[in-house]
Design a protein around this motif. Sequence first.
Motif, PDB file in Angstrom:
ATOM      1  N   ALA A 142       4.624   3.010   5.476  1.00 11.52           N
ATOM      2  CA  ALA A 142       5.832   2.640   6.221  1.00 11.52           C
ATOM      3  C   ALA A 142       5.733   1.184   6.657  1.00 11.52           C
ATOM      4  O   ALA A 142       4.703   0.751   7.178  1.00 11.52           O
ATOM      5  N   SER A 143       6.809   0.437   6.414  1.00 14.71           N
ATOM      6  CA  SER A 143       6.798  -0.989   6.700  1.00 14.71           C
ATOM      7  C   SER A 143       8.218  -1.486   6.916  1.00 14.71           C
ATOM      8  O   SER A 143       9.169  -0.935   6.363  1.00 14.71           O
ATOM      9  N   ASP A 144       8.336  -2.558   7.696  1.00 18.45           N
ATOM     10  CA  ASP A 144       9.635  -3.216   7.884  1.00 18.45           C
ATOM     11  C   ASP A 144       9.921  -4.211   6.765  1.00 18.45           C
ATOM     12  O   ASP A 144      11.000  -4.783   6.704  1.00 18.45           O
ATOM     13  N   MET A 145       8.956  -4.424   5.878  1.00 17.40           N
ATOM     14  CA  MET A 145       9.129  -5.376   4.784  1.00 17.40           C
ATOM     15  C   MET A 145      10.017  -4.752   3.713  1.00 17.40           C
ATOM     16  O   MET A 145       9.887  -3.573   3.405  1.00 17.40           O
ATOM     17  N   THR A 146      10.920  -5.570   3.158  1.00 24.26           N
ATOM     18  CA  THR A 146      11.824  -5.113   2.106  1.00 24.26           C
ATOM     19  C   THR A 146      11.724  -6.059   0.919  1.00 24.26           C
ATOM     20  O   THR A 146      11.292  -7.207   1.074  1.00 24.26           O
ATOM     21  N   PRO A 147      12.154  -5.620  -0.255  1.00 27.98           N
ATOM     22  CA  PRO A 147      12.157  -6.523  -1.401  1.00 27.98           C
ATOM     23  C   PRO A 147      12.983  -7.791  -1.146  1.00 27.98           C
ATOM     24  O   PRO A 147      12.605  -8.881  -1.579  1.00 27.98           O
ATOM     25  N   GLN A 148      14.080  -7.665  -0.412  1.00 27.19           N
ATOM     26  CA  GLN A 148      14.910  -8.833  -0.089  1.00 27.19           C
ATOM     27  C   GLN A 148      14.141  -9.820   0.793  1.00 27.19           C
ATOM     28  O   GLN A 148      14.164 -11.026   0.552  1.00 27.19           O
ATOM     29  N   ASP A 154       0.814  -1.214   0.000  1.00 25.44           N
ATOM     30  CA  ASP A 154       0.000   0.000   0.000  1.00 25.44           C
ATOM     31  C   ASP A 154       0.855   1.275   0.000  1.00 25.44           C
ATOM     32  O   ASP A 154       0.322   2.378   0.075  1.00 25.44           O
ATOM     33  N   GLY A 155       2.188   1.110  -0.028  1.00 25.89           N
ATOM     34  CA  GLY A 155       3.086   2.263  -0.049  1.00 25.89           C
ATOM     35  C   GLY A 155       3.225   2.956   1.288  1.00 25.89           C
ATOM     36  O   GLY A 155       3.646   4.107   1.358  1.00 25.89           O
TER      37      GLY A 155
END
Length: 105
Positions: free
Chosen positions: A30-36, A27-28
Motif C-alpha cells: 500500500a502506497s500513496d505513490m501513483t504512476p502519474q 514492493d507491491g
Amino acid sequence: MPFNYKPDQSLAHWVHGCRREYKLYQDGKASDMTPQRIAELEKLGFVWKSDFPRKFKKERKHVPTEMEDWENCYQLLASFHAKYGHCQVNTRELSVPQKISFVIL
C-alpha cells in the motif's frame, strides 16, 4: 537531497517520503505513490535512490498508526473529561495536549 537538508527541512522530508512511498509501490505494498506521480517526478529528473551518505544511523521512532493515534487521542480526551467533567476543550485557557485541541466546541 539529504534528509537533513538545512535550507528547507520540510522539502527534504517530503522528498524522503516520496522515496519511501516509491519503494512501497515497487514492493507491491500500500502506497500513496501513483504512476502519474512517478512520471511527473521523473520528468524533473527525480533520483529515487539517494546516494548521500548517512553520517550515522538513528534508531527509528515508532510512528503510530491511525488507529493507535485515535486511541491515544481518545485516552487524552477521556483523561480531560475525568478531570474537568466535560469535553469542551478550550486550548486558550487550559494547558492541554495539542493532540486533543481538535475537540474545541
